[in-house]
Design a protein around this motif. Structure first.
Motif, PDB file in Angstrom:
ATOM      1  N   THR A  32      65.568  68.165  29.710  1.00 24.62           N
ATOM      2  CA  THR A  32      64.747  67.021  29.313  1.00 24.62           C
ATOM      3  C   THR A  32      65.575  65.737  29.285  1.00 24.62           C
ATOM      4  O   THR A  32      65.145  64.685  29.771  1.00 24.62           O
ATOM      5  N   LEU A  33      66.779  65.831  28.715  1.00 23.98           N
ATOM      6  CA  LEU A  33      67.647  64.662  28.660  1.00 23.98           C
ATOM      7  C   LEU A  33      68.011  64.176  30.059  1.00 23.98           C
ATOM      8  O   LEU A  33      67.989  62.971  30.341  1.00 23.98           O
ATOM      9  N   LEU A  34      68.354  65.107  30.928  1.00 23.09           N
ATOM     10  CA  LEU A  34      68.724  64.727  32.280  1.00 23.09           C
ATOM     11  C   LEU A  34      67.555  64.093  33.018  1.00 23.09           C
ATOM     12  O   LEU A  34      67.727  63.146  33.794  1.00 23.09           O
ATOM     13  N   GLU A  35      66.359  64.617  32.782  1.00 24.06           N
ATOM     14  CA  GLU A  35      65.182  64.058  33.424  1.00 24.06           C
ATOM     15  C   GLU A  35      64.914  62.638  32.922  1.00 24.06           C
ATOM     16  O   GLU A  35      64.596  61.735  33.697  1.00 24.06           O
ATOM     17  N   GLN A  36      65.056  62.445  31.597  1.00 24.94           N
ATOM     18  CA  GLN A  36      64.868  61.104  31.045  1.00 24.94           C
ATOM     19  C   GLN A  36      65.909  60.129  31.589  1.00 24.94           C
ATOM     20  O   GLN A  36      65.598  58.983  31.925  1.00 24.94           O
ATOM     21  N   THR A  37      67.156  60.611  31.673  1.00 20.46           N
ATOM     22  CA  THR A  37      68.218  59.753  32.189  1.00 20.46           C
ATOM     23  C   THR A  37      67.968  59.396  33.651  1.00 20.46           C
ATOM     24  O   THR A  37      68.164  58.250  34.073  1.00 20.46           O
ATOM     25  N   LYS A  38      67.531  60.389  34.429  1.00 13.96           N
ATOM     26  CA  LYS A  38      67.226  60.141  35.837  1.00 13.96           C
ATOM     27  C   LYS A  38      66.121  59.103  35.988  1.00 13.96           C
ATOM     28  O   LYS A  38      66.216  58.189  36.816  1.00 13.96           O
ATOM     29  N   ASP A  39      65.079  59.237  35.159  1.00 17.06           N
ATOM     30  CA  ASP A  39      63.988  58.261  35.200  1.00 17.06           C
ATOM     31  C   ASP A  39      64.493  56.864  34.851  1.00 17.06           C
ATOM     32  O   ASP A  39      64.105  55.866  35.477  1.00 17.06           O
ATOM     33  N   ALA A  40      65.351  56.803  33.825  1.00 12.61           N
ATOM     34  CA  ALA A  40      65.887  55.501  33.406  1.00 12.61           C
ATOM     35  C   ALA A  40      66.714  54.871  34.523  1.00 12.61           C
ATOM     36  O   ALA A  40      66.610  53.674  34.806  1.00 12.61           O
ATOM     37  N   PHE A  41      67.566  55.680  35.173  1.00  9.97           N
ATOM     38  CA  PHE A  41      68.376  55.167  36.278  1.00  9.97           C
ATOM     39  C   PHE A  41      67.509  54.662  37.423  1.00  9.97           C
ATOM     40  O   PHE A  41      67.764  53.599  37.989  1.00  9.97           O
TER      41      PHE A  41
END
Length: 580
Positions: A207-216
Motif C-alpha cells: 500500500t505504501l509503495l502504491e501511494q508513493t508511486k502515485d505521488a511520484f
C-alpha cells in the motif's frame, strides 16, 4: 487500463479509459458530463489551479447527476443538490429519512416501504459522495496534523490567530499532489503507531509503495506541465509542487530511504528558482524585501472577522515560507556531504540575516521551523563553501594551507562573536522540562513562547558546538585529542545527556549528533550508544540511527588509521545521506 492519447480531455483529466466516441464519448455520456472535448488542449488543462478546479467541477457534476442516472428522469442540478441536502439533513430523523430516502433510489413499490427501517448503508453512501476525499484519508490527515507534524517539526508552532497550520488542510483539499505526499507519510507512521510488527506486513508495504508511486507520478506530471509555461504563468503551481517535493523528501528519509534525496533536492531547488525568476534572482540575493514581493504574488491574504481585523496569509504564502525554510536547511546539510557550496548560498544574506542591521525578523526564521537560529546554519554553509574551495584547490594542485587557515580563522571569529552574544541572552532550560509536554500543555501564548525559546536556545548551542567541530575537521582532519575538540565534544555530550528532554528531541539534531559522535574518544563511546538505545522504537528515528552507522564507521577507520575526509561518510557514488 491503457489510455489512448486521442481520448477526450475529460477522460484524460479523470484518468479513465476513453472509447473515443464522437462527438461525446460514452463515458461522459453515461455520467452526463458536459465538458467532453476533443482536439486542441483546453485552457483549463494547465496542470495547476485551473486543472484542479475543473477536476472538482467534474466530480461535483458526476455527484449531482447520480440521482438522475438512477431514476432516469431529467432534473435540474439545483433541484438535485437540494434533494441531497434535504435527505442528508433529515437522515438523523428516521421518520423524515424514510420519506426522503426514495429521492435517491427507485420509486417505492408499495406502502410497506413507508414503514421500513432507514437504509443506513445508502444514506452513508450519499454523505460520502459529498466529501472531497474518503474517510480513511480524513483520519490520516488529522493524524498527520495532530501527531506527525509536531513530531517531525516540534518547533513549528505558527500562531493560530494568524492561520496556524490551516494552509496544510487547504492544500490537502485543493492539491492532489500535496495530498498524496501527506498520505504517504501518514500511512507509514499510522502503521508504526499500531506496533512495529505491522511494518513487516507485506500488504502494508504494498500500500505504501502504491501511494508513493502515485505521488511520484502526479508530481512528475505537474512538474512537466509547469516547465512548459512561461515563468510568470505558473507560480502557484510551482509553490504547490515544491511543497509536495519537500514532503516526499521527509517521507522517504523517514523510512530510511536515501536513494532519491539528491533527486528530490534538485527538483525542489529547480522549483524554488522558477518562483524566484519571477522577480529575478539578483533582486532576491540583494534585498530581503524581495521575498515579500514574491509572497505578494502568491495571492492576497484572507481576512477574518468584520472590518478586516484579522489578516491570515494565503495557503500558498504559508506553504512557500515553510518549504523555503526546509529547502535552505536541507541545502546546507547536503553541501556538507557533497563538498560543494550551498546552491542557495547567494540568498543566505538576504533570507537568513537581518536587513542592514535593522532589528527585524529575517524573511526566513529557521529557529521557528528547525529549532536552530539562522546564524549557526549560515556559518555551517560558510564552512561547506570553504571545504568546496579546499577540494578545488587540492584537485588543481595549488592548495595554499596558509590561506586555508586564514579563511577558517575568519569563520571561527564570526562564530565566536555570535556565540558570545548568544550566551549573553541565554536562559537556562529548567531541569526535567519536556518540549512536547510543555508545548501541548501550555494554555497561554506567552508561556508557550518562553518554553519554545528555551528549547531552541538549547538546540542552537548544540548546533554551534558542532559547527566548531566541523570547521576543525575540515582544516585539521580527525583530531579527537585536540583540546578545543575535547571541549566542544564534552559540552555537547553534557547538553544531550542532562538537558535534552524528551530524548526524542534528538531526532531534530541528527547532523550535529553525528559530527560530535565521530570525534568522541573511547571513554565517551558508551554515552553515545546509551543515547541511541533510548530512542524507541528504532523505526521512528531513522536519521539518528543512520547517523550512528556513520559514527561507527568513523570509529573503525580511526582505529585503523585510515579515516577519510568528513564528507565521504555522508555520501556514496549514487546516494546522498541527508541527516535532516
Amino acid at each position: 487500463m491503457n489510455r489512448s492519447s486521442n481520448g477526450c480531455w475529460t477522460c484524460r483529466l479523470r484518468r479513465k479509459k476513453c472509447d473515443e466516441q464522437r462527438p461525446v464519448c460514452n463515458e461522459c455520456l453515461t455520467l452526463h458530463i458536459s465538458t467532453c472535448k476533443y482536439g486542441d488542449k483546453p485552457v483549463w488543462m494547465d496542470g495547476g489551479i485551473k486543472q484542479e478546479a475543473m477536476s472538482e467541477q467534474i466530480k461535483n457534476e458526476v455527484k449531482q447527476h447520480a440521482p438522475y442516472r438512477r431514476r432516469g428522469k431529467q432534473e435540474s442540478a439545483a433541484n438535485l443538490n437540494n434533494n441531497v441536502s434535504i435527505s442528508i439533513a433529515e437522515s438523523e430523523d428516521q421518520s423524515a429519512a424514510r420519506s426522503n430516502i426514495h429521492d435517491f433510489s427507485t420509486p417505492p413499490s408499495g406502502p410497506s416501504d413507508v414503514t421500513s427501517p432507514v437504509d443506513t448503508k445508502r444514506v452513508c453512501k450519499q454523505i460520502l459522495q459529498l466529501r472531497p476525499f474518503g474517510q480513511s484519508d480524513s483520519v490520516l490527515l488529522v493524524f498527520y496534523l495532530e501527531r506527525i507534524l509536531p513530531f517531525l517539526f516540534p518547533f513549528y508552532r505558527p500562531a493560530p490567530l494568524h492561520g496556524g497550520r490551516a494552509w496544510i488542510l487547504d492544500l490537502v483539499i485543493s492539491s492532489p499532489v500535496f495530498r498524496q505526499a501527506i498520505l504517504c507519510q501518514s500511512s507509514y507512521f499510522f502503521a508504526l503507531a499500531h506496533g512495529t510488527s505491522t511494518i513487516t506486513d507485506d500488504r502494508m508495504w504494498e500500500t505504501l509503495l502504491e501511494q508513493t508511486k502515485d505521488a511520484f507520478n502526479m508530481l512528475r506530471g505537474s512538474i512537466r506541465i509547469i516547465e512548459s509555461y512561461d515563468k510568470n504563468e505558473h507560480i502557484l503551481g510551482s509553490v504547490r509542487a515544491m511543497a509536495a517535493v519537500m514532503q516526499l523528501q521527509r517521507f522517504e528519509i523517514a523510512i530510511t530511504c536515501f536513494d532519491n534525496c539528491q533527486a528530490h533536492l534538485s527538483a525542489a531547488l529547480t522549483l524554488f528558482k522558477k518562483v524566484v525568476d519571477v522577480v529575478g534572482a539578483a533582486s532576491l540575493a540583494s534585498s530581503s524585501t524581495t521575498f515579500q514581493t514574491i509572497l505578494n504574488l502568491l495571492g492576497l491574504p484572507s481576512w477574518i472577522l468584520p472590518a478586516q481585523q484579522a489578516e491570515v496569509s494565503s495557503s500558498e504564502q504559508a506553504a512557500f515560507r515553510f518549504s523555503t525554510a526546509l529547502l535552505l536547511f536541507d541545502d546546507i546539510i547536503a553541501s556538507t556531504a557533497l563538498q560543494e557550496r550551498p546552491q542557495l548560498y547567494d540568498y543566505h544574506q538576504s533570507l537568513l540575516c537581518q536587513n542592514d542591521g535593522i532589528d527585524i525578523v529575517p524573511p526566513i526564521n529557521l529557529e521557528t521551523t528547525m529549532g536552530c537560529q539562522n546564524w549557526v546554519l549560515k556559518q555551517i554553509g560558510e564552512i561547506a563553501a570553504l571545504d568546496a574551495w579546499k577540494k578545488r584547490c587540492s584537485a588543481a594542485g595549488n592548495l595554499d594551507v596558509a590561506e586555508l587557515v586564514h579563511r577558517a580563522a575568519a569563520i571561527k571569529k564570526t562564530l565566536e562573536a555570535h556565540v558570545s552574544q548568544f550566551e549573553t541572552y541565554l536562559v537556562s532550560v529548567p531541569e526535567g522540562s519536556s518540549l512536547l509536554d510543555d508545548m501541548f500543555a501550555a494554555e497561554d501564548h506567552a508561556g508557550q513562547a518562553r518554553t519554545i525559546a528555551r528549547q531552541s536556545w538549547l538546540v542552537t548551542r548544540i548546533w554551534a558546538h558542532s559547527a566548531f567541530l566541523y570547521l576543525s575537521v575540515i582544516v585539521s582532519g580527525w583530531q579527537p585529542a585536540n583540546v578545543d575538540v575535547r571541549h566542544h565534544v564534552s559540552q555537547v555530550l553534557e547538553l544531550l545527556t542532562h538537558q535534552v528532554s524528551p530524548p526524542a528531541l534528538l531526532r531534530t539534531m541528527a547532523w550535529p549528533f553525528c559530527v560530535v559522535g565521530c570525534l568522541t574518544e573511547s571513554a565517551q563511546k558508551p554515552r553515545i550508544r546509551e543515547m541511541i538505545d533510548l530512542l524507541r522504537p528504532a523505526s521512528r528515528f531513522s536519521t539518528v540511527r543512520r547517523g550512528f552507522d556513520i559514527i561507527e564507521k568513523v570509529w573503525n577507520d580511526r582505529a585503523m588509521g585510515n579515516a577519510g575526509e568528513f564528507a565521504t561518510y555522508f555520501r556514496s557514488d549514487t546516494t546522498l545521506v541527508l541527516l535532516v
